[in-house]
Motif scaffolding. Structure first.
Motif, PDB file in Angstrom:
ATOM      1  N   THR A   6       0.835  -1.240   0.082  1.00 50.26           N
ATOM      2  CA  THR A   6       0.018  -0.201  -0.008  1.00 50.26           C
ATOM      3  C   THR A   6       0.769   1.369  -0.037  1.00 50.26           C
ATOM      4  N   TYR A   7       0.335   2.211  -0.683  1.00 44.67           N
ATOM      5  CA  TYR A   7       0.951   3.685  -0.570  1.00 44.67           C
ATOM      6  C   TYR A   7      -0.114   4.419  -0.187  1.00 44.67           C
ATOM      7  N   ALA A   8       0.202   5.614   0.541  1.00 47.18           N
ATOM      8  CA  ALA A   8      -0.575   6.684   1.201  1.00 47.18           C
ATOM      9  C   ALA A   8      -1.354   7.247   0.185  1.00 47.18           C
ATOM     10  N   THR A   9      -0.683   7.818  -0.812  1.00 47.56           N
ATOM     11  CA  THR A   9      -1.549   8.699  -1.815  1.00 47.56           C
ATOM     12  C   THR A   9      -1.277   8.176  -3.128  1.00 47.56           C
ATOM     13  N   ALA A  10      -1.980   8.832  -4.147  1.00 44.49           N
ATOM     14  CA  ALA A  10      -1.695   8.261  -5.503  1.00 44.49           C
ATOM     15  C   ALA A  10      -0.558   8.956  -5.875  1.00 44.49           C
ATOM     16  N   ALA A  11      -0.145  10.146  -5.626  1.00 45.11           N
ATOM     17  CA  ALA A  11       0.783  10.931  -5.765  1.00 45.11           C
ATOM     18  C   ALA A  11       2.337  10.420  -5.614  1.00 45.11           C
ATOM     19  N   LEU A  12       2.411   9.756  -4.275  1.00 46.61           N
ATOM     20  CA  LEU A  12       3.476   8.957  -4.158  1.00 46.61           C
ATOM     21  C   LEU A  12       3.626   7.650  -4.683  1.00 46.61           C
ATOM     22  N   ALA A  13       2.474   6.900  -5.148  1.00 48.61           N
ATOM     23  CA  ALA A  13       2.369   6.070  -6.049  1.00 48.61           C
ATOM     24  C   ALA A  13       3.114   6.152  -7.438  1.00 48.61           C
ATOM     25  N   VAL A  14       2.790   7.416  -7.793  1.00 48.17           N
ATOM     26  CA  VAL A  14       3.359   7.533  -9.352  1.00 48.17           C
ATOM     27  C   VAL A  14       4.765   8.433  -9.322  1.00 48.17           C
ATOM     28  N   ALA A  15       5.104   8.837  -8.151  1.00 48.33           N
ATOM     29  CA  ALA A  15       6.312   9.819  -8.090  1.00 48.33           C
ATOM     30  C   ALA A  15       7.444   9.454  -9.045  1.00 48.33           C
ATOM     31  N   ASP A  16       7.769   8.235  -9.173  1.00 40.08           N
ATOM     32  CA  ASP A  16       8.859   8.055  -9.741  1.00 40.08           C
ATOM     33  C   ASP A  16       8.734   7.474 -11.332  1.00 40.08           C
ATOM     34  N   ILE A  17       7.732   7.851 -11.843  1.00 35.55           N
ATOM     35  CA  ILE A  17       7.392   7.508 -13.391  1.00 35.55           C
ATOM     36  C   ILE A  17       8.137   8.661 -13.836  1.00 35.55           C
ATOM     37  N   PRO A  18       9.180   8.189 -15.075  1.00 34.13           N
ATOM     38  CA  PRO A  18      10.223   9.562 -15.603  1.00 34.13           C
ATOM     39  C   PRO A  18       9.225   9.864 -16.926  1.00 34.13           C
ATOM     40  N   ASP A  19       9.857  10.946 -17.337  1.00 36.77           N
ATOM     41  CA  ASP A  19       9.961  11.196 -18.870  1.00 36.77           C
ATOM     42  C   ASP A  19      10.206  10.266 -19.736  1.00 36.77           C
ATOM     43  N   GLY A  20       9.394  10.100 -20.715  1.00 36.70           N
ATOM     44  CA  GLY A  20       9.723   9.027 -21.711  1.00 36.70           C
ATOM     45  C   GLY A  20       9.110   7.420 -21.342  1.00 36.70           C
ATOM     46  N   ALA A  21       8.686   7.440 -20.331  1.00 37.28           N
ATOM     47  CA  ALA A  21       8.212   6.087 -19.707  1.00 37.28           C
ATOM     48  C   ALA A  21       7.083   5.692 -20.710  1.00 37.28           C
ATOM     49  N   SER A  22       6.865   4.145 -20.884  1.00 35.10           N
ATOM     50  CA  SER A  22       5.999   3.615 -21.317  1.00 35.10           C
ATOM     51  C   SER A  22       4.761   3.005 -20.474  1.00 35.10           C
ATOM     52  N   LEU A  23       3.549   3.265 -20.341  1.00 33.64           N
ATOM     53  CA  LEU A  23       2.478   2.790 -19.651  1.00 33.64           C
ATOM     54  C   LEU A  23       1.518   2.129 -20.291  1.00 33.64           C
ATOM     55  N   ALA A  24       0.938   0.988 -19.649  1.00 33.50           N
ATOM     56  CA  ALA A  24      -0.244   0.408 -19.956  1.00 33.50           C
ATOM     57  C   ALA A  24      -1.423   0.630 -19.153  1.00 33.50           C
ATOM     58  N   VAL A  25      -2.556   1.106 -19.515  1.00 33.08           N
ATOM     59  CA  VAL A  25      -3.374   1.828 -18.736  1.00 33.08           C
ATOM     60  C   VAL A  25      -4.691   1.120 -19.030  1.00 33.08           C
ATOM     61  N   GLY A  26      -5.455   0.738 -17.762  1.00 36.32           N
ATOM     62  CA  GLY A  26      -6.769   0.037 -17.947  1.00 36.32           C
ATOM     63  C   GLY A  26      -7.814   0.655 -18.326  1.00 36.32           C
ATOM     64  N   GLY A  27      -8.935   0.063 -18.386  1.00 37.91           N
ATOM     65  CA  GLY A  27     -10.056   1.007 -18.705  1.00 37.91           C
ATOM     66  C   GLY A  27     -10.881   0.329 -20.087  1.00 37.91           C
ATOM     67  N   PHE A  28     -12.074   0.580 -20.201  1.00 34.18           N
ATOM     68  CA  PHE A  28     -12.655   0.243 -21.280  1.00 34.18           C
ATOM     69  C   PHE A  28     -13.732   1.133 -21.504  1.00 34.18           C
ATOM     70  N   GLY A  29     -13.570   1.712 -22.612  1.00 37.96           N
ATOM     71  CA  GLY A  29     -14.437   3.048 -22.431  1.00 37.96           C
ATOM     72  C   GLY A  29     -14.134   3.940 -21.548  1.00 37.96           C
ATOM     73  N   LEU A  30     -14.985   4.418 -20.649  1.00 32.52           N
ATOM     74  CA  LEU A  30     -14.469   5.253 -19.441  1.00 32.52           C
ATOM     75  C   LEU A  30     -14.863   4.258 -18.347  1.00 32.52           C
ATOM     76  N   SER A  31     -15.140   3.067 -18.411  1.00 34.20           N
ATOM     77  CA  SER A  31     -15.351   2.234 -17.449  1.00 34.20           C
ATOM     78  C   SER A  31     -13.661   1.629 -16.864  1.00 34.20           C
ATOM     79  N   GLY A  32     -13.734   1.770 -15.388  1.00 37.58           N
ATOM     80  CA  GLY A  32     -12.569   1.441 -14.781  1.00 37.58           C
ATOM     81  C   GLY A  32     -11.133   2.266 -15.370  1.00 37.58           C
ATOM     82  N   ASN A  33     -11.307   3.457 -15.696  1.00 37.14           N
ATOM     83  CA  ASN A  33     -10.446   4.424 -15.905  1.00 37.14           C
ATOM     84  C   ASN A  33      -9.589   4.641 -14.742  1.00 37.14           C
ATOM     85  N   PRO A  34      -8.497   4.533 -14.333  1.00 38.69           N
ATOM     86  CA  PRO A  34      -7.741   4.995 -13.186  1.00 38.69           C
ATOM     87  C   PRO A  34      -7.511   6.348 -13.181  1.00 38.69           C
ATOM     88  N   VAL A  35      -8.386   7.027 -12.744  1.00 35.05           N
ATOM     89  CA  VAL A  35      -8.360   8.559 -12.958  1.00 35.05           C
ATOM     90  C   VAL A  35      -7.551   9.512 -11.876  1.00 35.05           C
TER      91      VAL A  35
END
Length: 260
Positions: A6-35
């Protein structure tokens, strides 16, 4: 030793994603978007991102906010028809697009997470998906400056019927961002309805998977038979609560049947 992801906040969870990273993002239409994770990434500032997702949200929502901020360099998607800014950036040469059949995209993600380098499929045979030539980038004048390359096509006979199949390479990304209805501190996840379509394969494809959950539970509170994605694929988990906004991509009204 206990495994608490567990991480306390979303900000802490994504803090080390760097410029130029590749991301796989879930969701189908707007269902399940990790907003909440997407919003945290927007605030974090990473750019030049290469994103793999079924679609790119809509204008002002989901991945659409990263797109509008100019943070996305390339999209690998199967459905891009609900985002005007996406179309503008693509046709003006500001965005690279790798258009991929929907089922093929899901399998490319799942295969990446399963350690399968590539696979052959019937989908796309006889089209530009296999033969090459799909526009991937335009210049500002509407000319195609980058197109897809031809793919290997071979004949196989599963079940005794010979047919052509096209080779598709799997997808592995630096990070994955997904939304789940429930999860425990070990990272075991349960998705809700349509959110289950692309979220599990997207999660599998990320070297580091970050999951936001509406409800965080203790280990053992989720029936093992109810787990949709085991915690082995999840590295970070953050609780965002149940009262988050959930949008509908397109509303349709079913006409009432005429009375007899």
């Amino acid at each position: 030793m206990a495994i608490d992801k567990t991480y306390a906040t979303a900000a802490l969870a994504v803090a080390d994603i760097p410029d130029g990273a590749s991301l796989a993002v879930g969701g189908f239409g707007l269902s399940g978007n990790p907003v909440q994770l997407i919003e945290a990434l927007l605030a974090q500032g990473a750019g030049n991102l290469s994103v793999v997702s079924n679609n790119c949200g809509v204008d002002g929502w989901g991945l659409g906010i990263l797109l509008e901020a100019g943070r996305i360099r390339k999209m690998t998607s199967s459905y891009v028809g609900e985002n005007r800014e996406f179309a503008r950036r693509y046709l003006c040469g500001e965005l690279e697009l790798e258009l991929t059949p929907q089922g093929t995209l899901a399998e490319k993600l799942r295969a990446g997470g399963a350690g399968i380098a590539a696979f052959y499929t019937r989908t796309g045979v006889g089209t530009q998906v296999a033969e090459g030539g799909l526009p991937q980038r335009y210049d500002g004048a509407g000319n195609v400056v980058q197109a897809s390359s031809p793919k290997d096509v071979r004949t196989f006979a599963p079940g005794g019927t010979a047919a052509e199949y096209v080779l598709e390479e799997s997808i592995v990304t630096d990070f994955a961002l997904v939304h789940a209805a429930r999860g425990d501190r070990h990272g075991n996840l349960v998705f809700n309805k349509a959110a289950r379509q692309f979220s599990p394969p997207a999660a599998m494809a990320g070297r580091i998977c970050i999951a936001q959950v509406e409800e965080l539970l203790e280990p053992g509170q989720i029936d093992p038979d109810a787990v949709h994605l085991p915690g082995i694929y999840v590295h970070r988990i953050v609780e965002v609560g149940r009262n988050i906004e959930k949008r509908i991509e397109k509303r349709t009204v079913r006409p009432r049947p005429a009375e007899a």
